[in-house]
Design a protein around this motif. Structure first.
Motif, mmCIF file in Angstrom:
data_model
loop_
_atom_site.group_PDB
_atom_site.id
_atom_site.type_symbol
_atom_site.label_atom_id
_atom_site.label_comp_id
_atom_site.label_asym_id
_atom_site.label_seq_id
_atom_site.Cartn_x
_atom_site.Cartn_y
_atom_site.Cartn_z
ATOM 1 N N ARG A 1 -9.856 1.144 6.366
ATOM 2 C CA ARG A 1 -8.649 0.322 6.510
ATOM 3 C C ARG A 1 -7.442 1.244 6.521
ATOM 4 N NH1 ARG A 1 -8.571 -5.028 5.461
ATOM 5 N NH2 ARG A 1 -6.652 -4.803 6.665
ATOM 6 N N ARG A 2 -6.425 0.837 7.261
ATOM 7 C CA ARG A 2 -5.204 1.630 7.346
ATOM 8 C C ARG A 2 -4.006 0.759 7.013
ATOM 9 N NH1 ARG A 2 -8.671 3.477 11.246
ATOM 10 N NH2 ARG A 2 -8.946 5.741 11.347
ATOM 11 N N TYR A 3 -3.005 1.374 6.445
ATOM 12 C CA TYR A 3 -1.789 0.644 6.079
ATOM 13 C C TYR A 3 -0.855 0.569 7.285
ATOM 14 C CZ TYR A 3 -3.484 1.139 1.323
ATOM 15 O OH TYR A 3 -4.253 1.073 0.196
ATOM 16 N N THR A 4 -1.316 -0.128 8.325
ATOM 17 C CA THR A 4 -0.508 -0.318 9.519
ATOM 18 C C THR A 4 -0.410 -1.806 9.820
ATOM 19 O OG1 THR A 4 -2.393 -0.213 11.040
ATOM 20 C CG2 THR A 4 -1.321 1.878 10.466
ATOM 21 N N SER A 5 0.596 -2.159 10.606
ATOM 22 C CA SER A 5 0.778 -3.553 10.967
ATOM 23 C C SER A 5 -0.401 -4.059 11.797
ATOM 24 C CB SER A 5 2.081 -3.717 11.763
ATOM 25 O OG SER A 5 2.282 -5.079 12.102
ATOM 26 N N GLN A 6 -0.911 -3.214 12.710
ATOM 27 C CA GLN A 6 -2.022 -3.626 13.556
ATOM 28 C C GLN A 6 -3.282 -3.903 12.724
ATOM 29 O OE1 GLN A 6 -0.109 -1.021 14.010
ATOM 30 N NE2 GLN A 6 0.835 -1.182 16.052
ATOM 31 N N ASP A 7 -3.557 -3.052 11.766
ATOM 32 C CA ASP A 7 -4.745 -3.241 10.942
ATOM 33 C C ASP A 7 -4.625 -4.499 10.089
ATOM 34 O OD1 ASP A 7 -7.301 -1.823 9.855
ATOM 35 O OD2 ASP A 7 -6.210 -2.430 8.055
ATOM 36 N N GLN A 8 -3.452 -4.729 9.523
ATOM 37 C CA GLN A 8 -3.248 -5.906 8.686
ATOM 38 C C GLN A 8 -3.347 -7.192 9.498
ATOM 39 O OE1 GLN A 8 -3.294 -6.080 5.589
ATOM 40 N NE2 GLN A 8 -2.414 -8.062 5.039
ATOM 41 N N ARG A 9 -2.801 -7.168 10.709
ATOM 42 C CA ARG A 9 -2.826 -8.385 11.532
ATOM 43 C C ARG A 9 -4.208 -8.677 12.096
ATOM 44 N NH1 ARG A 9 2.870 -9.558 14.524
ATOM 45 N NH2 ARG A 9 4.239 -8.922 12.827
ATOM 46 N N ALA A 10 -5.072 -7.681 12.113
ATOM 47 C CA ALA A 10 -6.450 -7.933 12.535
ATOM 48 C C ALA A 10 -7.146 -8.858 11.544
ATOM 49 C CB ALA A 10 -7.218 -6.619 12.654
ATOM 50 N N VAL A 11 -6.711 -8.824 10.287
ATOM 51 C CA VAL A 11 -7.289 -9.679 9.248
ATOM 52 C C VAL A 11 -6.438 -10.918 9.032
ATOM 53 C CG1 VAL A 11 -8.061 -9.770 6.843
ATOM 54 C CG2 VAL A 11 -8.267 -7.640 8.135
ATOM 55 N N HIS A 12 -5.101 -10.726 8.994
ATOM 56 C CA HIS A 12 -4.156 -11.826 8.777
ATOM 57 C C HIS A 12 -3.121 -11.791 9.903
ATOM 58 C CE1 HIS A 12 -5.893 -12.395 4.786
ATOM 59 N NE2 HIS A 12 -5.773 -11.086 4.601
ATOM 60 N N PRO A 13 -3.344 -12.532 10.984
ATOM 61 C CA PRO A 13 -2.502 -12.424 12.191
ATOM 62 C C PRO A 13 -1.019 -12.669 11.984
ATOM 63 C CG PRO A 13 -4.511 -13.648 12.656
ATOM 64 C CD PRO A 13 -4.470 -13.451 11.165
ATOM 65 N N THR A 14 -0.629 -13.451 10.983
ATOM 66 C CA THR A 14 0.790 -13.776 10.804
ATOM 67 C C THR A 14 1.476 -12.932 9.726
ATOM 68 O OG1 THR A 14 0.260 -15.542 9.218
ATOM 69 C CG2 THR A 14 0.366 -16.156 11.554
ATOM 70 N N ASP A 15 0.746 -12.018 9.114
ATOM 71 C CA ASP A 15 1.297 -11.206 8.030
ATOM 72 C C ASP A 15 2.141 -10.065 8.604
ATOM 73 O OD1 ASP A 15 1.873 -9.717 5.796
ATOM 74 O OD2 ASP A 15 -0.157 -9.802 4.975
ATOM 75 N N LYS A 16 3.434 -10.007 8.227
ATOM 76 C CA LYS A 16 4.336 -8.967 8.708
ATOM 77 C C LYS A 16 4.639 -7.927 7.635
ATOM 78 C CE LYS A 16 6.622 -12.136 11.924
ATOM 79 N NZ LYS A 16 7.926 -12.704 12.350
ATOM 80 N N GLY A 17 3.830 -7.922 6.579
ATOM 81 C CA GLY A 17 4.109 -7.069 5.433
ATOM 82 C C GLY A 17 4.121 -5.586 5.727
ATOM 83 N N PHE A 18 3.423 -5.153 6.793
ATOM 84 C CA PHE A 18 3.356 -3.722 7.092
ATOM 85 C C PHE A 18 4.195 -3.346 8.321
ATOM 86 C CE2 PHE A 18 -0.375 -4.292 4.454
ATOM 87 C CZ PHE A 18 -0.379 -3.154 3.682
ATOM 88 N N ASP A 19 5.048 -4.252 8.788
ATOM 89 C CA ASP A 19 5.830 -3.982 9.992
ATOM 90 C C ASP A 19 6.787 -2.802 9.818
ATOM 91 O OD1 ASP A 19 4.517 -6.030 11.152
ATOM 92 O OD2 ASP A 19 6.263 -7.287 11.570
ATOM 93 N N TYR A 20 7.228 -2.561 8.591
ATOM 94 C CA TYR A 20 8.252 -1.531 8.373
ATOM 95 C C TYR A 20 7.726 -0.316 7.613
ATOM 96 C CZ TYR A 20 11.043 -5.543 9.713
ATOM 97 O OH TYR A 20 11.529 -6.618 10.386
ATOM 98 N N VAL A 21 6.407 -0.184 7.564
ATOM 99 C CA VAL A 21 5.825 0.950 6.844
ATOM 100 C C VAL A 21 6.258 2.277 7.458
ATOM 101 C CG1 VAL A 21 3.652 2.140 6.336
ATOM 102 C CG2 VAL A 21 3.856 -0.308 5.923
ATOM 103 N N THR A 22 6.286 2.353 8.799
ATOM 104 C CA THR A 22 6.677 3.602 9.464
ATOM 105 C C THR A 22 8.110 3.998 9.119
ATOM 106 O OG1 THR A 22 5.203 3.058 11.301
ATOM 107 C CG2 THR A 22 6.848 4.764 11.692
ATOM 108 N N ASN A 23 9.011 3.025 9.123
ATOM 109 C CA ASN A 23 10.408 3.320 8.785
ATOM 110 C C ASN A 23 10.544 3.772 7.343
ATOM 111 O OD1 ASN A 23 11.196 2.611 11.340
ATOM 112 N ND2 ASN A 23 11.687 0.494 10.807
ATOM 113 N N ILE A 24 9.826 3.146 6.456
ATOM 114 C CA ILE A 24 9.905 3.514 5.042
ATOM 115 C C ILE A 24 9.398 4.926 4.818
ATOM 116 C CG2 ILE A 24 8.959 2.975 2.756
ATOM 117 C CD1 ILE A 24 8.966 0.034 3.563
ATOM 118 N N ALA A 25 8.357 5.311 5.564
ATOM 119 C CA ALA A 25 7.786 6.651 5.385
ATOM 120 C C ALA A 25 8.791 7.742 5.741
ATOM 121 C CB ALA A 25 6.533 6.787 6.245
ATOM 122 N N GLN A 26 9.712 7.464 6.660
ATOM 123 C CA GLN A 26 10.689 8.463 7.086
ATOM 124 C C GLN A 26 12.036 8.330 6.376
ATOM 125 O OE1 GLN A 26 9.622 10.773 9.123
ATOM 126 N NE2 GLN A 26 7.640 9.729 9.332
#
Length: 200
Positions: free
Chosen positions: A157-182
């Motif tokens: 499993r990866r902490y990405t929006s695509q991976d999360q939406r594969a399990v929960h299609p409407t979950d936007k919780g990881f949409d901003y992970v890339t921005n937070i990392a930088q």
């Protein structure tokens, strides 16, 4: 592993004469239910009353093993002398791998009736099926993996929006992970803007 047996089942397996039977659930898209009883019998396996086709000694299985550790010991089912088209068709055409198999050990009473509450002795997934045909009948060999085989499989499993939406299609919780990392976040220290505001 010890199992709790229903009163009738306990009495049947501790009697002077034991009449064991096996009930096998093959969960194809249209399930097939088999038993080592001669003739058809009805049993409620939790999904309602189902008709189990009695194939007697034509149904054989390898030893069901239980080990002290969490090892995943599979089994092999053999059904010989079959001429029914339903199971042969499924063996040849259906995508069966991963479909569940449940095997129960039951017993017959003195009148030949199935005793209440057979116990599950094996549960697993269909793996490889081979078919030998000849003389109008066939033999099917089905290898079944224990459910514990899942413990040996790596779950990536990866902490990405695509991976999360594969399990929960409407979950936007990881949409901003890339921005937070930088992003540089100053935690607990006074910012220059806050210092100026205090001086005013």
């Amino acid at each position: 592993m010890s199992r709790a047996l229903a009163t009738q089942m306990e009495a049947a397996v501790t009697a002077d004469l034991v009449r064991p039977v096996f009930l096998v659930d093959l969960m194809f898209s249209s399930p097939i239910y088999l038993s080592t009883i001669i003739g058809e019998t009805v049993f409620n396996n939790g999904s309602g009353n189902n008709n189990y086709y009695g194939v007697g000694e034509l149904l054989k299985m390898s030893t069901v093993e239980e080990v002290q550790d969490l090892g995943a010991a599979g089994i092999t089912l053999n059904l010989s002398g079959i001429n029914g088209t339903e199971l042969l068709t499924k063996a040849l055409t259906e995508d069966y791998q991963g479909k569940t198999v449940t095997i129960r050990l039951g017993a017959l009473d003195a009148q030949g009736a199935l005793v209440t509450d057979p116990v599950i002795i094996f549960a697993g997934f269909m793996d490889v099926m081979s078919l030998n045909e000849g003389g109008g009948t066939g033999e099917i060999q089905l290898k079944v993996e224990n459910k514990l085989i899942r413990l040996d499989r790596t779950r990536v499993r990866r902490y990405t929006s695509q991976d999360q939406r594969a399990v929960h299609p409407t979950d936007k919780g990881f949409d901003y992970v890339t921005n937070i990392a930088q992003k540089d976040i100053t935690w607990g220290a006074q910012t220059e803007k806050a210092a100026k505001q205090q001086l005013q």
